[in-house]
Design a protein around this motif. Sequence first.
Motif, short mmCIF file in Angstrom:
data_model
loop_
_atom_site.label_atom_id
_atom_site.label_comp_id
_atom_site.label_asym_id
_atom_site.label_seq_id
_atom_site.Cartn_x
_atom_site.Cartn_y
_atom_site.Cartn_z
N LYS A 33 0.83 -1.21 0.00
CA LYS A 33 0.00 0.00 0.00
C LYS A 33 0.87 1.26 0.00
O LYS A 33 0.40 2.34 -0.32
CB LYS A 33 -0.93 0.00 1.22
N ASP B 250 0.59 2.66 -3.30
CA ASP B 250 -0.69 3.35 -3.52
C ASP B 250 -0.62 4.75 -2.93
O ASP B 250 -0.99 5.74 -3.57
CB ASP B 250 -1.83 2.58 -2.82
N GLU C 79 -2.56 -1.75 -5.43
CA GLU C 79 -3.92 -2.09 -5.85
C GLU C 79 -4.57 -1.01 -6.72
O GLU C 79 -5.58 -1.26 -7.35
CB GLU C 79 -4.81 -2.43 -4.64
N LEU C 80 -3.96 0.16 -6.76
CA LEU C 80 -4.53 1.23 -7.60
C LEU C 80 -3.95 1.24 -9.02
O LEU C 80 -4.31 2.10 -9.82
CB LEU C 80 -4.26 2.60 -6.96
N THR D 24 -12.31 2.41 -2.44
CA THR D 24 -11.05 1.96 -1.84
C THR D 24 -11.00 2.45 -0.38
O THR D 24 -11.82 3.29 0.03
CB THR D 24 -9.83 2.54 -2.58
#
Lengths: 162, 385
Positions: B132, B135, B164-165, B188
């Motif tokens: 993350k 992200d 995840e983006l 999200t």
Amino acid sequence: MAELVLGTALAAIGAGLAVGMAGLGSGIGQGMAAAGSVGAVAEDEDMFARGLIFTALPETQAIYGFLIAILLMVFSGIMGEATDLPITAGLVAIGAGAAVGFAGLGSGMGQGITASSAAGAVVEDEDMFARGLIFTALSETQAIYGFLIAILLMVFGGILGG
Amino acid sequence: MVEDFTTIITSLGFPSSEAFIALLVITLAVIALIAVIAALRPVLSLYPYTYPNARVRARQGRLLTDKQYSEILESQNIGEIKNYLRGIPEYAKYIDEFPLEKALDVQLAETYDIIARIAPDNSKDAFSFLMKKWDIRNIKSLIIAKEARLSADETMNLLVPFGELSDRLNTLVDTDNVEEILNGLEGTNYAPILEDALPQYKETGLILPLEASLDNYLLENLLRTAATPEDDNTALLHEYVGTMVDIANIKIILRAKTDGLKFEDIEPYMITKGYQVREWKLKELMESEDVPGVINGLEGTDYSPVLSDILNDYSVGDSIAPFETALDNYINEIAKRISLKNQFGIGPMIGFLNKKEKEIKNLKTIVRGKREPDLSATAIKEMLV
């Protein structure tokens, strides 16, 4: 099927211990070495042969256990000519099986950890191959002690050559 | 001999030699079982790490050596650095695809991604959560780009296609302002976090509240993910992540004290669940008058000896850079210690990630240094960690 006497049945336990425990140690050790070697090969394809060598090393403990088990089965009358093995010789057979089995268990697991680590070291630095092999081979000694004691027990305990 | 054996057995109170042997075999079996379980448990805990550690060690062997650093430092310009990195498989595939600094970041992100994928189950969550980081970095870059009115291409050059983006980056690049970025993040975990910080951003016009809320989300949740150690490996991961959180907090407080900020100014930017520096201690540090007060307040923690020596040469108003460097060195030492102490477990993964971070940091320092016309190779070398 011939009826086994108690001494022979005890020798069967010895044979089971020999191959079972040594095989357990060897299997765990080989699994660890294989996992490490697969990781090494995933990063460097040239590691395949060397990874295979490291993975094969913890096989020997199972071979020692297998040999002792076969000898016990042959000389106790389970395989080949039926023999009425005395109870005391049967107990010696358990001792011989335990010697090679437990020594193989510890040796196999130890060798697996070292082999896995050595595969990692070699993929990091190719010059580590010989030294990694020496360190990995050191754990073999415990299995050799167990194997020798098992043979001596069988010889002087009246199973082999008695 | 058989008669002697039977006599001994009957004198022990056994009805027959068979009964004695049965008891002997059962006793031996129980002892053997206990011995096997005792021997297997520690070995089996190492099992999941053998594959990832071999891969990590292979990559560790490909980290840049001192000789390679010297060769890169001797490059006359950025083109020569690019040429050199084309010869290193890890960097080669990204060098021609992205601008140099982005290529380095993408390689680092790829490293994190690989570690997250190969990490064993008991530490997978923490390593996956670390992804993350990319992200959050991308969201921050987007916000900065929108504030600076950068074009879509310029913005894209700041983004790292991992995390995840990564699928939404093309859409997010086309947004015009922070509100539109927020809409693009709908669904999200980042949308509600930014929504909470949005009023403060609108009120002050500063993007700091947005950035701080994202940083806090990452570190707080990372610490929570690693906070329930199942064994030695996860306990070491917790120690590493916890130290990262503490150091982030201490740095914020030190910077705030240099700027003369008070408790209420600093408090929103703190990660309240620290590791060694717990909530009550943080409060105490935030209430300190100045930098020496903060350092003295750390007494009793592992950070105190690291910072106290530097305090002797510090006068109020001086730069806090030496303290920050000492804290960075301390986390590097922690990673090194963990990697040496726990060679068959999580150690190599933590050690490698830390070394990779340092490598990328050094390469970026060299690239920036080479862009400065008057900076010698020796001067750049001194800036390397």
